[in-house]
Enzyme design. Structure first.
Site, PDB file in Angstrom:
ATOM      1  N   ASP A  93      43.709  28.172  39.758  1.00 20.98           N
ATOM      2  CA  ASP A  93      43.404  27.645  41.088  1.00 20.98           C
ATOM      3  C   ASP A  93      42.392  26.504  40.987  1.00 20.98           C
ATOM      4  O   ASP A  93      41.852  26.216  39.919  1.00 20.98           O
ATOM      5  CB  ASP A  93      42.880  28.756  42.003  1.00 20.98           C
ATOM      6  N   HIS A 122      44.301  27.564  31.164  1.00 24.61           N
ATOM      7  CA  HIS A 122      45.680  28.011  31.358  1.00 24.61           C
ATOM      8  C   HIS A 122      46.460  27.155  32.340  1.00 24.61           C
ATOM      9  O   HIS A 122      47.494  27.571  32.859  1.00 24.61           O
ATOM     10  CB  HIS A 122      45.690  29.481  31.798  1.00 24.61           C
ATOM     11  N   THR A 151      35.638  38.388  34.287  1.00 20.95           N
ATOM     12  CA  THR A 151      36.691  38.586  33.302  1.00 20.95           C
ATOM     13  C   THR A 151      36.369  39.784  32.434  1.00 20.95           C
ATOM     14  O   THR A 151      35.199  40.051  32.123  1.00 20.95           O
ATOM     15  CB  THR A 151      36.895  37.345  32.411  1.00 20.95           C
TER      16      THR A 151
END
Length: 249
Positions: free
Chosen positions: A95, A110, A177
């Protein structure tokens, strides 16, 4: 003091920081994989055998992200930079919430869902300010456009760049994370040996590493708490216990 003279804060963010903005995570029980199999939407084989399903899946994600807004954690990191701190963000997220909050030094490991890229040349990127990708949408070389997302089983092309950034850190802050996704999780061990590492995540205590300062709290609580203290002091400060919130009052 100019940003070039400030100690370098490197921030490594994962899905947990965006979850508080309403963006579903992949690994939660009610996350994106609850309705889709990884093999069907996030692998090169899926793209080869059923590209329409892959495009539909990422169109859904893209719409969700467009309506999401940066939360307190995104805003706190951007505010540090606005106040002269040198902040580099390495994110696993696809995002654009860090950028919308105002952060300018963001590396997406990513990929970025609001971009399309060529199926034959990963350097050919196309912004998607609205809408999605349809079958028949082609790059300038005549090949089908695909999401600018690193799928399972693909190499992470910007990993070496992320390693270089990590090697310059004076402090590493990990947010949201579980450090379960490789090779991204290895970045924690690529900072210089003397550099302190702080992890803010509700499951931080389960990491089981005594060399990491662990704050078991949501990103929207822990990140503003630390950054407000740094702003008051005018420099980066490393807590000495697992419960630094007791010292921040």
């Amino acid at each position: 003091m100019s940003s070039s003279q400030q100690p370098h804060l490197v921030v490594f963010t994962g899905a947990g920081i965006s979850a508080e903005s309403g963006i579903q995570t992949f690994r939660a029980e009610d996350g994106l994989w609850a309705d889709y199999r990884i093999e069907d939407v996030a692998t090169p084989d899926a793209w080869e055998h059923d590209p329409e399903t892959v495009l539909h899946f990422y169109d859904q994600r893209r719409n969700q992200i467009r309506y999401a807004k940066p939360n307190a954690a995104h805003n706190a990191l951007a505010n540090l930079e606005k106040n002269g701190f040198q902040v580099s963000i390495i994110t696993q997220n696809i995002d654009d919430l860090h950028e919308r909050a105002g952060s300018t030094d963001v590396l997406h490991l990513h990929g970025e869902i609001l971009k399309a890229r060529s199926s034959v040349d990963s350097r050919m990127l196309y912004p998607l300010p609205k809408g999605g990708i349809r079958m028949g949408d082609l790059c300038d070389k005549g090949s089908q456009l695909r999401p600018d997302v690193v799928w399972f089983g693909e190499a992470v092309p910007r990993y070496s760049e992320a390693c270089e950034i990590a090697s310059t850190a004076d402090l590493l802050l990990v947010v949201g994370t579980s450090l379960a996704v490789m090779p991204a999780a290895m970045l924690v061990d690529l900072v210089p040996q003397h550099v302190e590492r702080i992890v803010i995540d509700p499951a931080a205590e389960s990491l089981g590493r005594s060399d990491i300062i662990r704050l078991a709290m949501p990103a929207g609580e822990g990140v503003p708490m630390l950054t407000q203290h740094w702003l008051r002091k005018g420099h980066l400060w490393v807590p000495e216990t697992l419960y630094p919130h007791e010292r921040l009052n």
